[in-house]
Design a protein around this motif. Structure first.
Motif, PDB file in Angstrom:
ATOM      1  N   TYR A 163      10.656   7.357  -2.262  1.00 14.61           N
ATOM      2  CA  TYR A 163      11.380   6.671  -1.319  1.00 14.61           C
ATOM      3  C   TYR A 163      12.608   7.148  -2.341  1.00 14.61           C
ATOM      4  O   TYR A 163      12.972   5.946  -3.789  1.00 14.61           O
ATOM      5  CB  TYR A 163      10.910   5.287  -0.696  1.00 14.61           C
ATOM      6  CG  TYR A 163      10.469   5.702   0.588  1.00 14.61           C
ATOM      7  CD1 TYR A 163      10.511   5.553   1.247  1.00 14.61           C
ATOM      8  CD2 TYR A 163       8.666   4.935  -0.697  1.00 14.61           C
ATOM      9  CE1 TYR A 163       8.904   5.671   2.207  1.00 14.61           C
ATOM     10  CE2 TYR A 163       7.572   5.166   0.764  1.00 14.61           C
ATOM     11  CZ  TYR A 163       7.559   5.049   1.737  1.00 14.61           C
ATOM     12  OH  TYR A 163       6.760   5.253   2.216  1.00 14.61           O
ATOM     13  N   GLN A 194      15.553   5.016   2.792  1.00 17.36           N
ATOM     14  CA  GLN A 194      14.742   4.629   3.810  1.00 17.36           C
ATOM     15  C   GLN A 194      13.453   4.723   3.209  1.00 17.36           C
ATOM     16  O   GLN A 194      12.870   5.145   3.420  1.00 17.36           O
ATOM     17  CB  GLN A 194      15.127   5.596   5.387  1.00 17.36           C
ATOM     18  CG  GLN A 194      14.651   4.537   6.409  1.00 17.36           C
ATOM     19  CD  GLN A 194      15.400   3.056   6.758  1.00 17.36           C
ATOM     20  OE1 GLN A 194      16.675   3.055   6.896  1.00 17.36           O
ATOM     21  NE2 GLN A 194      15.417   2.003   7.250  1.00 17.36           N
ATOM     22  N   VAL A 195      13.293   2.632   3.259  1.00 18.59           N
ATOM     23  CA  VAL A 195      11.675   2.737   2.721  1.00 18.59           C
ATOM     24  C   VAL A 195      11.053   2.293   4.501  1.00 18.59           C
ATOM     25  O   VAL A 195      11.755   1.509   4.764  1.00 18.59           O
ATOM     26  CB  VAL A 195      11.448   2.044   1.957  1.00 18.59           C
ATOM     27  CG1 VAL A 195      10.113   1.273   1.676  1.00 18.59           C
ATOM     28  CG2 VAL A 195      11.822   2.000   0.592  1.00 18.59           C
ATOM     29  N   ASP A 196      10.552   3.021   4.374  1.00 12.76           N
ATOM     30  CA  ASP A 196       9.853   2.929   5.905  1.00 12.76           C
ATOM     31  C   ASP A 196       7.965   2.892   5.628  1.00 12.76           C
ATOM     32  O   ASP A 196       7.401   3.180   6.118  1.00 12.76           O
ATOM     33  CB  ASP A 196      10.560   4.339   6.784  1.00 12.76           C
ATOM     34  CG  ASP A 196       9.406   3.326   8.619  1.00 12.76           C
ATOM     35  OD1 ASP A 196       8.702   2.529   8.604  1.00 12.76           O
ATOM     36  OD2 ASP A 196       9.390   4.007   9.667  1.00 12.76           O
ATOM     37  N   GLU A 247       3.921   0.743   6.390  1.00  8.95           N
ATOM     38  CA  GLU A 247       2.707  -0.432   7.194  1.00  8.95           C
ATOM     39  C   GLU A 247       2.211  -0.687   6.276  1.00  8.95           C
ATOM     40  O   GLU A 247       1.338  -1.978   6.984  1.00  8.95           O
ATOM     41  CB  GLU A 247       1.772   0.652   8.249  1.00  8.95           C
ATOM     42  CG  GLU A 247       2.739   1.949   8.700  1.00  8.95           C
ATOM     43  CD  GLU A 247       3.865   0.892   9.552  1.00  8.95           C
ATOM     44  OE1 GLU A 247       3.749  -0.411  10.968  1.00  8.95           O
ATOM     45  OE2 GLU A 247       5.235   1.295   9.976  1.00  8.95           O
ATOM     46  N   PRO A 277       3.946  -4.186   7.463  1.00  5.16           N
ATOM     47  CA  PRO A 277       5.197  -3.313   7.963  1.00  5.16           C
ATOM     48  C   PRO A 277       6.881  -3.664   7.691  1.00  5.16           C
ATOM     49  O   PRO A 277       6.711  -4.996   7.677  1.00  5.16           O
ATOM     50  CB  PRO A 277       5.160  -3.438   9.713  1.00  5.16           C
ATOM     51  CG  PRO A 277       4.264  -3.718  10.070  1.00  5.16           C
ATOM     52  CD  PRO A 277       3.402  -5.269   9.177  1.00  5.16           C
ATOM     53  N   ARG A 331      10.625  -1.933   7.002  1.00  4.31           N
ATOM     54  CA  ARG A 331      11.666  -0.869   7.176  1.00  4.31           C
ATOM     55  C   ARG A 331      13.129  -1.830   6.476  1.00  4.31           C
ATOM     56  O   ARG A 331      13.659  -2.512   6.465  1.00  4.31           O
ATOM     57  CB  ARG A 331      12.351  -0.799   8.365  1.00  4.31           C
ATOM     58  CG  ARG A 331      10.948   0.154   8.775  1.00  4.31           C
ATOM     59  CD  ARG A 331      10.889   0.297  10.245  1.00  4.31           C
ATOM     60  NE  ARG A 331       9.707   0.503  10.334  1.00  4.31           N
ATOM     61  CZ  ARG A 331       8.371  -0.046  11.047  1.00  4.31           C
ATOM     62  NH1 ARG A 331       8.398  -1.581  10.570  1.00  4.31           N
ATOM     63  NH2 ARG A 331       7.431   1.458  11.621  1.00  4.31           N
ATOM     64  N   PHE A 332      13.380  -1.209   5.426  1.00  2.00           N
ATOM     65  CA  PHE A 332      14.974  -1.183   4.413  1.00  2.00           C
ATOM     66  C   PHE A 332      14.939  -0.483   3.612  1.00  2.00           C
ATOM     67  O   PHE A 332      14.529   0.874   3.796  1.00  2.00           O
ATOM     68  CB  PHE A 332      14.414  -2.795   3.550  1.00  2.00           C
ATOM     69  CG  PHE A 332      13.590  -2.121   2.339  1.00  2.00           C
ATOM     70  CD1 PHE A 332      13.990  -1.600   1.285  1.00  2.00           C
ATOM     71  CD2 PHE A 332      11.955  -2.294   2.524  1.00  2.00           C
ATOM     72  CE1 PHE A 332      13.192  -1.892   0.376  1.00  2.00           C
ATOM     73  CE2 PHE A 332      10.995  -2.420   1.854  1.00  2.00           C
ATOM     74  CZ  PHE A 332      12.364  -1.406   0.283  1.00  2.00           C
ATOM     75  N   ARG A 333      16.660  -0.163   3.357  1.00  2.00           N
ATOM     76  CA  ARG A 333      17.254   0.543   2.592  1.00  2.00           C
ATOM     77  C   ARG A 333      17.428   0.564   1.230  1.00  2.00           C
ATOM     78  O   ARG A 333      17.805  -0.524   0.966  1.00  2.00           O
ATOM     79  CB  ARG A 333      18.800   1.169   3.386  1.00  2.00           C
ATOM     80  CG  ARG A 333      18.954   1.582   4.657  1.00  2.00           C
ATOM     81  CD  ARG A 333      20.010   1.656   5.131  1.00  2.00           C
ATOM     82  NE  ARG A 333      20.467   2.625   3.827  1.00  2.00           N
ATOM     83  CZ  ARG A 333      21.800   3.017   3.393  1.00  2.00           C
ATOM     84  NH1 ARG A 333      22.320   1.655   3.234  1.00  2.00           N
ATOM     85  NH2 ARG A 333      22.040   3.986   2.605  1.00  2.00           N
TER      86      ARG A 333
END
Length: 95
Positions: free
Chosen positions: A74, A77-79, A81, A85, A87-89
């Protein structure tokens, strides 16, 4: 409670460690790419992430037998699971 693992000479007292995360620097990058993953894998830590801020890259890995296999790379954007889970930049972490 007995020590669950011994990484870098430090005994941990947790029952389960899901993720090993390191931030590499210019002076530690070779150790962080080879020695640390081997230590974490030997301890049975199922997930390993390595962040290199100089290049703003986060690598994610999952333990497969006794070695880590890359699961993601990455730069913005980190996404993910796993192991939970998230999600962050990356830029938000460096701000």
């Amino acid at each position: 409670m007995p020590a669950a693992a011994n990484c870098a000479g430090l005994a941990t007292r947790s029952v389960l460690t899901l993720l090993g995360l390191i931030t590499s620097t210019a002076s530690s990058v070779s150790t962080d790419r080879v020695a640390k993953p081997a230590q974490f894998a030997a301890a049975g830590i199922p997930h390993f992430w390595r962040f290199e801020p100089a290049d703003s890259v986060l690598w994610t890995y999952r333990l497969d037998g006794d070695v880590y296999r890359e699961t993601g790379r990455y730069t913005d954007q980190v996404d993910v699971e796993e192991p939970v889970p998230l999600r962050f930049r990356l830029a938000d972490l460096l701000a």
